[in-house]
Write a protein that holds these residues in place. Structure first.
Motif, PDB file in Angstrom:
ATOM      1  N   MET A 121     -35.152 -41.380   0.313  1.00  0.00           N
ATOM      2  CA  MET A 121     -34.933 -40.669  -0.927  1.00  0.00           C
ATOM      3  C   MET A 121     -34.177 -39.382  -0.656  1.00  0.00           C
ATOM      4  SD  MET A 121     -38.190 -40.813  -3.457  1.00  0.00           S
ATOM      5  CE  MET A 121     -37.642 -40.048  -4.922  1.00  0.00           C
ATOM      6  N   GLY A 122     -33.213 -39.068  -1.541  1.00  0.00           N
ATOM      7  CA  GLY A 122     -32.432 -37.846  -1.390  1.00  0.00           C
ATOM      8  C   GLY A 122     -33.207 -36.634  -1.864  1.00  0.00           C
ATOM      9  N   LYS A 123     -32.767 -35.498  -1.399  1.00  0.00           N
ATOM     10  CA  LYS A 123     -33.401 -34.241  -1.777  1.00  0.00           C
ATOM     11  C   LYS A 123     -32.970 -33.887  -3.198  1.00  0.00           C
ATOM     12  CE  LYS A 123     -33.505 -29.437  -0.405  1.00  0.00           C
ATOM     13  NZ  LYS A 123     -32.942 -28.445   0.502  1.00  0.00           N
ATOM     14  N   GLU A 124     -33.948 -33.683  -4.096  1.00  0.00           N
ATOM     15  CA  GLU A 124     -33.632 -33.332  -5.475  1.00  0.00           C
ATOM     16  C   GLU A 124     -33.591 -31.824  -5.628  1.00  0.00           C
ATOM     17  OE1 GLU A 124     -35.687 -35.175  -8.653  1.00  0.00           O
ATOM     18  OE2 GLU A 124     -35.779 -37.097  -7.630  1.00  0.00           O
ATOM     19  N   GLU A 125     -32.612 -31.367  -6.383  1.00  0.00           N
ATOM     20  CA  GLU A 125     -32.472 -29.937  -6.635  1.00  0.00           C
ATOM     21  C   GLU A 125     -33.369 -29.562  -7.805  1.00  0.00           C
ATOM     22  OE1 GLU A 125     -28.886 -27.082  -8.099  1.00  0.00           O
ATOM     23  OE2 GLU A 125     -28.380 -28.618  -6.636  1.00  0.00           O
ATOM     24  N   ALA A 126     -34.159 -28.546  -7.635  1.00  0.00           N
ATOM     25  CA  ALA A 126     -35.053 -28.107  -8.710  1.00  0.00           C
ATOM     26  C   ALA A 126     -34.237 -27.438  -9.813  1.00  0.00           C
ATOM     27  CB  ALA A 126     -36.076 -27.125  -8.156  1.00  0.00           C
ATOM     28  N   THR A 127     -34.635 -27.687 -11.050  1.00  0.00           N
ATOM     29  CA  THR A 127     -33.970 -27.064 -12.192  1.00  0.00           C
ATOM     30  C   THR A 127     -34.447 -25.626 -12.302  1.00  0.00           C
ATOM     31  OG1 THR A 127     -33.888 -29.168 -13.337  1.00  0.00           O
ATOM     32  CG2 THR A 127     -33.621 -27.206 -14.681  1.00  0.00           C
ATOM     33  N   PRO A 128     -33.514 -24.673 -12.313  1.00  0.00           N
ATOM     34  CA  PRO A 128     -33.922 -23.271 -12.437  1.00  0.00           C
ATOM     35  C   PRO A 128     -34.670 -23.022 -13.744  1.00  0.00           C
ATOM     36  CG  PRO A 128     -31.627 -23.437 -11.772  1.00  0.00           C
ATOM     37  CD  PRO A 128     -32.081 -24.817 -12.149  1.00  0.00           C
ATOM     38  N   ASP A 129     -35.524 -22.006 -13.732  1.00  0.00           N
ATOM     39  CA  ASP A 129     -36.231 -21.638 -14.953  1.00  0.00           C
ATOM     40  C   ASP A 129     -35.358 -20.694 -15.772  1.00  0.00           C
ATOM     41  OD1 ASP A 129     -36.378 -19.186 -13.676  1.00  0.00           O
ATOM     42  OD2 ASP A 129     -38.548 -19.176 -13.484  1.00  0.00           O
ATOM     43  N   ALA A 130     -35.858 -20.307 -16.946  1.00  0.00           N
ATOM     44  CA  ALA A 130     -35.087 -19.460 -17.864  1.00  0.00           C
ATOM     45  C   ALA A 130     -34.701 -18.138 -17.209  1.00  0.00           C
ATOM     46  CB  ALA A 130     -35.884 -19.220 -19.140  1.00  0.00           C
ATOM     47  N   GLY A 131     -35.606 -17.580 -16.404  1.00  0.00           N
ATOM     48  CA  GLY A 131     -35.294 -16.323 -15.724  1.00  0.00           C
ATOM     49  C   GLY A 131     -34.142 -16.469 -14.747  1.00  0.00           C
ATOM     50  N   GLU A 132     -34.094 -17.610 -14.060  1.00  0.00           N
ATOM     51  CA  GLU A 132     -32.999 -17.850 -13.117  1.00  0.00           C
ATOM     52  C   GLU A 132     -31.674 -18.037 -13.866  1.00  0.00           C
ATOM     53  OE1 GLU A 132     -30.885 -18.243  -9.595  1.00  0.00           O
ATOM     54  OE2 GLU A 132     -32.840 -17.365 -10.004  1.00  0.00           O
ATOM     55  N   TRP A 133     -31.711 -18.726 -15.021  1.00  0.00           N
ATOM     56  CA  TRP A 133     -30.479 -18.875 -15.823  1.00  0.00           C
ATOM     57  C   TRP A 133     -29.948 -17.500 -16.206  1.00  0.00           C
ATOM     58  CZ3 TRP A 133     -28.889 -23.140 -14.479  1.00  0.00           C
ATOM     59  CH2 TRP A 133     -29.546 -24.346 -14.650  1.00  0.00           C
ATOM     60  N   VAL A 134     -30.856 -16.613 -16.616  1.00  0.00           N
ATOM     61  CA  VAL A 134     -30.432 -15.252 -17.002  1.00  0.00           C
ATOM     62  C   VAL A 134     -29.826 -14.542 -15.797  1.00  0.00           C
ATOM     63  CG1 VAL A 134     -31.251 -12.979 -17.756  1.00  0.00           C
ATOM     64  CG2 VAL A 134     -32.055 -15.037 -18.923  1.00  0.00           C
ATOM     65  N   ARG A 135     -30.464 -14.644 -14.641  1.00  0.00           N
ATOM     66  CA  ARG A 135     -29.917 -13.990 -13.439  1.00  0.00           C
ATOM     67  C   ARG A 135     -28.513 -14.528 -13.122  1.00  0.00           C
ATOM     68  NH1 ARG A 135     -35.293 -13.937 -12.494  1.00  0.00           N
ATOM     69  NH2 ARG A 135     -35.488 -15.942 -11.434  1.00  0.00           N
ATOM     70  N   LEU A 136     -28.344 -15.833 -13.217  1.00  0.00           N
ATOM     71  CA  LEU A 136     -27.015 -16.409 -12.975  1.00  0.00           C
ATOM     72  C   LEU A 136     -25.999 -15.909 -14.000  1.00  0.00           C
ATOM     73  CD1 LEU A 136     -28.045 -20.085 -12.125  1.00  0.00           C
ATOM     74  CD2 LEU A 136     -27.103 -18.394 -10.531  1.00  0.00           C
ATOM     75  N   MET A 137     -26.415 -15.870 -15.256  1.00  0.00           N
ATOM     76  CA  MET A 137     -25.503 -15.417 -16.320  1.00  0.00           C
ATOM     77  C   MET A 137     -25.110 -13.959 -16.114  1.00  0.00           C
ATOM     78  SD  MET A 137     -24.048 -16.807 -18.845  1.00  0.00           S
ATOM     79  CE  MET A 137     -22.732 -15.900 -19.598  1.00  0.00           C
ATOM     80  N   LEU A 138     -26.063 -13.127 -15.720  1.00  0.00           N
ATOM     81  CA  LEU A 138     -25.773 -11.711 -15.478  1.00  0.00           C
ATOM     82  C   LEU A 138     -24.842 -11.537 -14.276  1.00  0.00           C
ATOM     83  CD1 LEU A 138     -29.251 -10.088 -16.230  1.00  0.00           C
ATOM     84  CD2 LEU A 138     -27.226 -10.201 -17.708  1.00  0.00           C
ATOM     85  N   ARG A 139     -24.972 -12.421 -13.288  1.00  0.00           N
ATOM     86  CA  ARG A 139     -24.048 -12.367 -12.148  1.00  0.00           C
ATOM     87  C   ARG A 139     -22.628 -12.725 -12.590  1.00  0.00           C
ATOM     88  NH1 ARG A 139     -27.115 -15.915  -7.935  1.00  0.00           N
ATOM     89  NH2 ARG A 139     -24.983 -16.432  -7.351  1.00  0.00           N
ATOM     90  N   ILE A 140     -22.517 -13.656 -13.505  1.00  0.00           N
ATOM     91  CA  ILE A 140     -21.189 -13.996 -14.040  1.00  0.00           C
ATOM     92  C   ILE A 140     -20.663 -12.811 -14.841  1.00  0.00           C
ATOM     93  CG2 ILE A 140     -19.916 -15.471 -15.642  1.00  0.00           C
ATOM     94  CD1 ILE A 140     -21.996 -17.696 -14.907  1.00  0.00           C
ATOM     95  N   ARG A 141     -21.509 -12.283 -15.702  1.00  0.00           N
ATOM     96  CA  ARG A 141     -21.103 -11.175 -16.575  1.00  0.00           C
ATOM     97  C   ARG A 141     -20.717  -9.940 -15.762  1.00  0.00           C
ATOM     98  NH1 ARG A 141     -25.581  -8.338 -20.149  1.00  0.00           N
ATOM     99  NH2 ARG A 141     -25.847  -7.233 -18.188  1.00  0.00           N
ATOM    100  N   ASP A 142     -21.550  -9.577 -14.791  1.00  0.00           N
ATOM    101  CA  ASP A 142     -21.374  -8.303 -14.102  1.00  0.00           C
ATOM    102  C   ASP A 142     -20.500  -8.386 -12.855  1.00  0.00           C
ATOM    103  OD1 ASP A 142     -23.088  -7.352 -16.050  1.00  0.00           O
ATOM    104  OD2 ASP A 142     -24.869  -7.465 -14.768  1.00  0.00           O
ATOM    105  N   GLU A 143     -20.491  -9.562 -12.189  1.00  0.00           N
ATOM    106  CA  GLU A 143     -19.797  -9.668 -10.903  1.00  0.00           C
ATOM    107  C   GLU A 143     -18.719 -10.751 -10.880  1.00  0.00           C
ATOM    108  OE1 GLU A 143     -22.907 -10.312  -8.013  1.00  0.00           O
ATOM    109  OE2 GLU A 143     -24.242  -8.980  -9.140  1.00  0.00           O
ATOM    110  N   ARG A 144     -18.586 -11.486 -12.008  1.00  0.00           N
ATOM    111  CA  ARG A 144     -17.631 -12.611 -12.075  1.00  0.00           C
ATOM    112  C   ARG A 144     -17.922 -13.574 -10.928  1.00  0.00           C
ATOM    113  NH1 ARG A 144     -15.974 -13.179 -16.791  1.00  0.00           N
ATOM    114  NH2 ARG A 144     -13.941 -13.991 -16.305  1.00  0.00           N
ATOM    115  N   ASP A 145     -19.197 -13.870 -10.703  1.00  0.00           N
ATOM    116  CA  ASP A 145     -19.687 -14.694  -9.601  1.00  0.00           C
ATOM    117  C   ASP A 145     -19.391 -16.175  -9.860  1.00  0.00           C
ATOM    118  OD1 ASP A 145     -21.424 -16.314  -7.961  1.00  0.00           O
ATOM    119  OD2 ASP A 145     -22.563 -14.485  -7.531  1.00  0.00           O
ATOM    120  N   ARG A 146     -18.500 -16.730  -9.047  1.00  0.00           N
ATOM    121  CA  ARG A 146     -18.083 -18.128  -9.221  1.00  0.00           C
ATOM    122  C   ARG A 146     -19.188 -19.112  -8.855  1.00  0.00           C
ATOM    123  NH1 ARG A 146     -12.267 -18.882  -9.507  1.00  0.00           N
ATOM    124  NH2 ARG A 146     -11.292 -16.840  -9.573  1.00  0.00           N
TER     125      ARG A 146
END
Length: 184
Positions: A1-26
């Motif tokens: 069986m392959g390794k499954e990636e865990a789905t981030p929680d709402a807090g992680e989505w916000v952190r990712l979005m803020l990185r895009i907003r503030d740092e243009r993080d690709r």
């Protein structure tokens, strides 16, 4: 069986979005894209779009996420809500576009000149409308101009101004009511 990636929680989505907003993080964008693009495509297909159109629209939604990340406010909406609101608005835009006549359906040739009486009546009505618009409170006039002449959706106006969507709709409704009364 392959390794499954865990789905981030709402807090992680916000952190990712803020990185895009503030740092243009690709890398943050890639993570959001991997998760949300297929879901947006599915959402659009369930609302009646064919696969190709849904794919194109999903790409457009994710491009909007990148380009308008500065408008994201985690205190106003979750990342998922914000993304699916963009998707819903794009779907509405596509429906409006589909209802417009194609250039080949439009009449060709010169239009008959309106008679002077009609032209004068139209000019007078336009002047009354300009005066009625000018008489509106500035906040209402600005919203009317953005919504009807700027071709901006109510949701986009809310996102740009930071005002709640209900406030935007109420102000536009009040402004239209005032304009109706002024034009009687």
């Amino acid at each position: 069986m392959g390794k499954e990636e865990a789905t981030p929680d709402a807090g992680e989505w916000v952190r990712l979005m803020l990185r895009i907003r503030d740092e243009r993080d690709r890398a943050a964008f890639a993570a959001l894209f991997r998760h949300f693009a297929p879901r947006v495509k599915g959402f659009l297909m369930k609302s009646g779009a064919d696969a190709a159109l849904a794919e194109e629209c999903a790409q457009d939604v994710m491009t909007t996420l990148w380009n308008k990340a500065h408008l994201f406010d985690p205190s106003r909406a979750s990342v998922a809500t914000w993304i699916f609101t963009i998707a819903r608005n794009r779907r509405i835009d596509l429906l409006r576009r589909d209802r417009r006549p194609e250039p080949e359906d439009l009449p060709w040739g010169p239009e008959a000149e309106p008679d002077q009486e009609d032209a004068l009546a139209l000019q007078q009505e336009s002047e009354r409308l300009r005066a009625a618009l000018k008489a509106l409170p500035e906040a209402q006039r600005e919203l009317i101009e953005r919504a009807y002449w700027g071709d901006v959706s109510h949701s986009e106006i809310a996102a740009e101004t930071g005002l709640p969507l209900g406030t935007i709709k109420s102000r536009i409704r009040l402004a239209l009511d005032r304009l109706r009364h002024a034009m009687k």
